[in-house]
Design a protein around this motif. Structure first.
Motif, PDB file in Angstrom:
ATOM      1  N   GLY A 233       0.843  -1.197   0.000  1.00  0.00           N
ATOM      2  CA  GLY A 233       0.000   0.000   0.000  1.00  0.00           C
ATOM      3  C   GLY A 233       0.873   1.239   0.000  1.00  0.00           C
ATOM      4  N   PHE A 234       0.424   2.264  -0.717  1.00  0.00           N
ATOM      5  CA  PHE A 234       1.219   3.483  -0.824  1.00  0.00           C
ATOM      6  C   PHE A 234       0.305   4.706  -0.874  1.00  0.00           C
ATOM      7  CE2 PHE A 234       3.225   6.746  -3.522  1.00  0.00           C
ATOM      8  CZ  PHE A 234       4.327   7.034  -2.728  1.00  0.00           C
ATOM      9  N   ARG A 235       0.710   5.749  -0.145  1.00  0.00           N
ATOM     10  CA  ARG A 235       0.014   7.032  -0.192  1.00  0.00           C
ATOM     11  C   ARG A 235       1.044   8.113  -0.512  1.00  0.00           C
ATOM     12  NH1 ARG A 235      -1.964   7.389   4.856  1.00  0.00           N
ATOM     13  NH2 ARG A 235      -3.901   6.347   4.239  1.00  0.00           N
ATOM     14  N   ALA A 236       0.903   8.732  -1.665  1.00  0.00           N
ATOM     15  CA  ALA A 236       1.871   9.734  -2.106  1.00  0.00           C
ATOM     16  C   ALA A 236       1.768  10.994  -1.266  1.00  0.00           C
ATOM     17  CB  ALA A 236       1.642  10.072  -3.581  1.00  0.00           C
ATOM     18  N   VAL A 237       2.854  11.715  -1.181  1.00  0.00           N
ATOM     19  CA  VAL A 237       2.864  12.990  -0.467  1.00  0.00           C
ATOM     20  C   VAL A 237       1.836  13.929  -1.097  1.00  0.00           C
ATOM     21  CG1 VAL A 237       4.235  15.027   0.092  1.00  0.00           C
ATOM     22  CG2 VAL A 237       5.278  12.762   0.189  1.00  0.00           C
ATOM     23  N   GLY A 238       0.953  14.477  -0.262  1.00  0.00           N
ATOM     24  CA  GLY A 238      -0.034  15.427  -0.741  1.00  0.00           C
ATOM     25  C   GLY A 238      -1.219  14.826  -1.472  1.00  0.00           C
ATOM     26  N   ASN A 239      -1.312  13.506  -1.538  1.00  0.00           N
ATOM     27  CA  ASN A 239      -2.422  12.894  -2.260  1.00  0.00           C
ATOM     28  C   ASN A 239      -3.746  13.088  -1.525  1.00  0.00           C
ATOM     29  OD1 ASN A 239      -3.716  10.984  -4.210  1.00  0.00           O
ATOM     30  ND2 ASN A 239      -3.990   9.794  -2.345  1.00  0.00           N
ATOM     31  N   THR A 240      -4.786  13.455  -2.270  1.00  0.00           N
ATOM     32  CA  THR A 240      -6.129  13.600  -1.695  1.00  0.00           C
ATOM     33  C   THR A 240      -7.159  12.748  -2.421  1.00  0.00           C
ATOM     34  OG1 THR A 240      -6.553  15.531  -3.112  1.00  0.00           O
ATOM     35  CG2 THR A 240      -5.652  15.950  -0.901  1.00  0.00           C
ATOM     36  N   ASP A 241      -6.717  11.964  -3.406  1.00  0.00           N
ATOM     37  CA  ASP A 241      -7.630  11.130  -4.187  1.00  0.00           C
ATOM     38  C   ASP A 241      -7.671   9.732  -3.586  1.00  0.00           C
ATOM     39  OD1 ASP A 241      -9.107   9.716  -5.994  1.00  0.00           O
ATOM     40  OD2 ASP A 241      -7.898  10.233  -7.744  1.00  0.00           O
ATOM     41  N   PRO A 242      -8.796   9.310  -3.019  1.00  0.00           N
ATOM     42  CA  PRO A 242      -8.863   7.978  -2.395  1.00  0.00           C
ATOM     43  C   PRO A 242      -8.503   6.847  -3.354  1.00  0.00           C
ATOM     44  CG  PRO A 242     -10.782   9.289  -1.813  1.00  0.00           C
ATOM     45  CD  PRO A 242     -10.058  10.057  -2.879  1.00  0.00           C
ATOM     46  N   ASP A 243      -8.849   6.993  -4.631  1.00  0.00           N
ATOM     47  CA  ASP A 243      -8.564   5.926  -5.583  1.00  0.00           C
ATOM     48  C   ASP A 243      -7.076   5.765  -5.844  1.00  0.00           C
ATOM     49  OD1 ASP A 243     -11.231   5.338  -5.815  1.00  0.00           O
ATOM     50  OD2 ASP A 243     -11.536   6.498  -7.648  1.00  0.00           O
ATOM     51  N   ASP A 244      -6.281   6.793  -5.530  1.00  0.00           N
ATOM     52  CA  ASP A 244      -4.830   6.700  -5.695  1.00  0.00           C
ATOM     53  C   ASP A 244      -4.119   6.364  -4.391  1.00  0.00           C
ATOM     54  OD1 ASP A 244      -4.923   7.249  -8.387  1.00  0.00           O
ATOM     55  OD2 ASP A 244      -4.641   9.402  -8.137  1.00  0.00           O
ATOM     56  N   ASP A 245      -4.882   6.074  -3.357  1.00  0.00           N
ATOM     57  CA  ASP A 245      -4.330   5.776  -2.033  1.00  0.00           C
ATOM     58  C   ASP A 245      -4.529   4.291  -1.747  1.00  0.00           C
ATOM     59  OD1 ASP A 245      -3.611   5.539   0.591  1.00  0.00           O
ATOM     60  OD2 ASP A 245      -5.081   6.973   1.370  1.00  0.00           O
ATOM     61  N   THR A 246      -3.533   3.466  -2.074  1.00  0.00           N
ATOM     62  CA  THR A 246      -3.693   2.029  -1.883  1.00  0.00           C
ATOM     63  C   THR A 246      -3.446   1.595  -0.443  1.00  0.00           C
ATOM     64  OG1 THR A 246      -1.413   1.706  -2.650  1.00  0.00           O
ATOM     65  CG2 THR A 246      -3.162   1.465  -4.283  1.00  0.00           C
ATOM     66  N   LEU A 247      -2.959   2.508   0.403  1.00  0.00           N
ATOM     67  CA  LEU A 247      -2.907   2.192   1.832  1.00  0.00           C
ATOM     68  C   LEU A 247      -4.311   2.005   2.398  1.00  0.00           C
ATOM     69  CD1 LEU A 247      -0.175   4.419   3.550  1.00  0.00           C
ATOM     70  CD2 LEU A 247      -0.256   1.933   3.388  1.00  0.00           C
ATOM     71  N   ARG A 248      -5.258   2.723   1.807  1.00  0.00           N
ATOM     72  CA  ARG A 248      -6.647   2.717   2.285  1.00  0.00           C
ATOM     73  C   ARG A 248      -7.239   1.307   2.252  1.00  0.00           C
ATOM     74  NH1 ARG A 248     -11.140   3.233  -0.860  1.00  0.00           N
ATOM     75  NH2 ARG A 248      -9.739   3.597  -2.627  1.00  0.00           N
ATOM     76  N   THR A 249      -6.836   0.514   1.284  1.00  0.00           N
ATOM     77  CA  THR A 249      -7.415  -0.830   1.110  1.00  0.00           C
ATOM     78  C   THR A 249      -6.460  -1.944   1.538  1.00  0.00           C
ATOM     79  OG1 THR A 249      -6.606  -0.943  -1.184  1.00  0.00           O
ATOM     80  CG2 THR A 249      -8.833  -0.045  -0.818  1.00  0.00           C
ATOM     81  N   LEU A 250      -5.317  -1.589   2.102  1.00  0.00           N
ATOM     82  CA  LEU A 250      -4.315  -2.605   2.410  1.00  0.00           C
ATOM     83  C   LEU A 250      -4.857  -3.688   3.338  1.00  0.00           C
ATOM     84  CD1 LEU A 250      -1.326  -3.521   2.162  1.00  0.00           C
ATOM     85  CD2 LEU A 250      -0.896  -2.213   4.248  1.00  0.00           C
ATOM     86  N   SER A 251      -5.533  -3.310   4.394  1.00  0.00           N
ATOM     87  CA  SER A 251      -6.037  -4.287   5.356  1.00  0.00           C
ATOM     88  C   SER A 251      -6.988  -5.274   4.690  1.00  0.00           C
ATOM     89  CB  SER A 251      -6.741  -3.570   6.511  1.00  0.00           C
ATOM     90  OG  SER A 251      -7.322  -4.503   7.403  1.00  0.00           O
ATOM     91  N   GLN A 252      -7.897  -4.764   3.871  1.00  0.00           N
ATOM     92  CA  GLN A 252      -8.861  -5.645   3.206  1.00  0.00           C
ATOM     93  C   GLN A 252      -8.176  -6.540   2.189  1.00  0.00           C
ATOM     94  OE1 GLN A 252     -11.700  -2.796   1.691  1.00  0.00           O
ATOM     95  NE2 GLN A 252     -12.987  -2.935   3.529  1.00  0.00           N
ATOM     96  N   ARG A 253      -7.153  -6.036   1.538  1.00  0.00           N
ATOM     97  CA  ARG A 253      -6.461  -6.859   0.542  1.00  0.00           C
ATOM     98  C   ARG A 253      -5.616  -7.948   1.211  1.00  0.00           C
ATOM     99  NH1 ARG A 253      -2.847  -3.957  -2.405  1.00  0.00           N
ATOM    100  NH2 ARG A 253      -3.076  -2.029  -1.202  1.00  0.00           N
ATOM    101  N   VAL A 254      -4.989  -7.635   2.331  1.00  0.00           N
ATOM    102  CA  VAL A 254      -4.254  -8.667   3.071  1.00  0.00           C
ATOM    103  C   VAL A 254      -5.213  -9.760   3.528  1.00  0.00           C
ATOM    104  CG1 VAL A 254      -2.995  -9.143   5.206  1.00  0.00           C
ATOM    105  CG2 VAL A 254      -2.358  -7.173   3.804  1.00  0.00           C
ATOM    106  N   ALA A 255      -6.366  -9.354   4.045  1.00  0.00           N
ATOM    107  CA  ALA A 255      -7.367 -10.330   4.487  1.00  0.00           C
ATOM    108  C   ALA A 255      -7.853 -11.174   3.316  1.00  0.00           C
ATOM    109  CB  ALA A 255      -8.538  -9.602   5.148  1.00  0.00           C
ATOM    110  N   THR A 256      -8.119 -10.525   2.194  1.00  0.00           N
ATOM    111  CA  THR A 256      -8.584 -11.256   1.013  1.00  0.00           C
ATOM    112  C   THR A 256      -7.534 -12.247   0.546  1.00  0.00           C
ATOM    113  OG1 THR A 256      -9.950  -9.387   0.305  1.00  0.00           O
ATOM    114  CG2 THR A 256      -9.358 -11.003  -1.374  1.00  0.00           C
ATOM    115  N   GLN A 257      -6.275 -11.824   0.549  1.00  0.00           N
ATOM    116  CA  GLN A 257      -5.206 -12.720   0.113  1.00  0.00           C
ATOM    117  C   GLN A 257      -5.160 -13.983   0.972  1.00  0.00           C
ATOM    118  OE1 GLN A 257      -2.535 -12.427  -2.608  1.00  0.00           O
ATOM    119  NE2 GLN A 257      -3.182 -14.480  -1.991  1.00  0.00           N
TER     120      GLN A 257
END
Length: 434
Positions: free
Chosen positions: A395-419
């Motif tokens: 998961g990665f969140r770029a400096v200054g990012n405000t777009d949720p779709d570009d923030d893969t940290l947001r879904t990291l927990s769910q993706r780890v669980a899914t994996q």
């Protein structure tokens, strides 16, 4: 008209995808292995139904059993297959480890007609049916040496030969005034050991850069190379070009390419590894190289430490790598999966010495994550070993990012669980031989 690679700065997303691994432990864990796994739950006692997997599909898909072939995605699958038969720049010159081309990987449609070339070269390709392409462009860390290799697949050998001539002609043509990616014209040259290769050179006086571009038709394929250096070493340009083509020709000749009328029937999931990966939601962007199955050599085109990872693949018997919102490696057994995990942990800590161990999301068994601030933003990586498989979820969140779709940290927990759930259920359903 001169072609020049279309370069972009290496993004953090690229860093997340390539071989420098993350950490996470296996399920089950080998006796005596380092205790780098969550000890708050065990595999046997863990109830996967309690995990928050969001909207991600948790049932592994058996594409073959469901009768799902590549169909319209066939050209991308063919490009992924072709990756195993494309030269690694690092094998030509060990200094070529930095990947910075926006076109690296598989290209289809309009992207297939771009590769590493400018507008004039794309126009030269317009009359021809480009099915797919695979591109690898790497340079030295100081950008003093660069090598790009593209292999284009055409409908037949006749189209490939005509396209190579048209592209070479574009190299020798004065550029249009509004083509910012070109200069020239180039100077036609010959390569003594490669009489069938069309070659030209050009010197960019403003940057003191010497370049060589070549086109070589081989069956339904055209090999394109672009070599440049700022050291004033024209001998390096010529030698690197020659060695690259001499290595690439037998590789592409050995490629068991798919007849054009059978490309839509290609299997999607060779060895049933892709069915174990997390997969993408509709709002998540995925390129033609992001939903993919590769062999070990094909994967190394994306790896940040190809020499070390190649040795690791050999040691652990890693023969298949699938990517779809996670990266799943198939090794030759549970101990090898742990060996690969531990090596990726070391690579990660070497590349990002300031990141630290983090708690496993949702206490998923056998999962270890490392995260922290890096120069481009906030990064977290997790590794999950399960039987002979190792998965990396990042998961990665770029400096200054405000777009949720570009923030893969947001879904990291769910993706780890899914994996984790997919690993468990794939084992329950007997997906694949392993």
């Amino acid at each position: 008209m001169r072609t020049v690679p279309i370069l972009v700065a290496a993004t953090a997303a690229t860093v997340l995808l390539a071989g420098c691994g993350s950490t996470s432990a296996g399920t089950p864990q080998a006796e005596g292995a380092d205790s780098t796994s969550s000890d708050t739950a065990t595999t046997a006692s863990f109830d996967v139904d309690t995990l928050d997997t969001g909207e991600y599909r948790t049932e592994p898909r058996d594409f073959e059993a469901d009768g799902i072939n590549a169909a319209d995605f066939g050209p991308a699958v063919e490009g992924q297959r072709m990756a195993e038969f494309v030269v690694l720049p690092h094998d030509i010159d060990p200094r070529l480890t930095d990947g910075a081309s926006m076109n690296n990987g598989v290209g289809v449609g309009g992207i297939a007609k771009s590769g590493l070339t400018n507008d004039a070269a794309r126009q030269a390709l317009e009359p021809f049916d480009v099915i797919t392409t695979f591109t690898d462009f790497h340079g030295s860390p100081d950008d003093a040496y660069n090598l790009g290799v593209s292999v284009w697949r055409f409908a037949d050998a006749d189209q490939a030969a005509q396209a190579a001539t048209a592209l070479h002609t574009a190299e020798l043509t004065p550029p249009a005034a509004d083509d910012i990616f070109a200069s020239g014209p180039g100077t036609e040259v010959s390569l003594p050991t490669l009489p069938d290769t069309l070659a030209s050179t050009y010197r960019w006086e403003t940057t003191e850069t010497d370049t060589m571009s070549t086109f070589t038709a081989r069956g339904p394929h055209v090999i394109y190379t672009y070599v440049s250096t700022t050291t004033g070493g024209t001998d390096w340009v010529s030698d690197t070009t020659t060695r690259t083509i001499e290595r690439q020709i037998p590789m592409i000749d050995a490629f068991p390419f798919t007849p054009t009328d059978q490309i839509e029937s290609l299997p999607v999931d060779v060895d049933k590894v892709l069915g174990r990966a997390v997969g993408f939601l509709e709002n998540e962007y995925a390129s033609n190289s992001d939903t993919a199955v590769y062999g070990p050599l094909g994967w190394l085109h994306f790896d940040s430490d190809p020499e070390e990872t190649a040795a690791l693949f050999e040691e652990t018997g890693t023969d298949r790598i699938a990517r779809a919102n996670s990266t799943v490696y198939r090794t030759d057994g549970p101990e090898s999966a742990l060996t690969l995990r531990d090596a990726f942990v070391a690579q990660t800590l070497d590349a990002y010495p300031d990141i630290t161990e983090e708690a496993a999301p949702q206490n998923v068994p056998g999962t270890v994550c490392y995260g922290g601030d890096i120069s481009q933003g906030r990064l977290t990586k997790c590794l999950i070993a399960y039987g002979p498989y190792l998965a990396e979820v990042a998961g990665f969140r770029a400096v200054g990012n405000t777009d949720p779709d570009d923030d893969t940290l947001r879904t990291l927990s769910q993706r780890v669980a899914t994996q984790y759930v997919k690993f468990v259920r794939a084992e329950e359903m007997g997906l694949g031989e392993n």
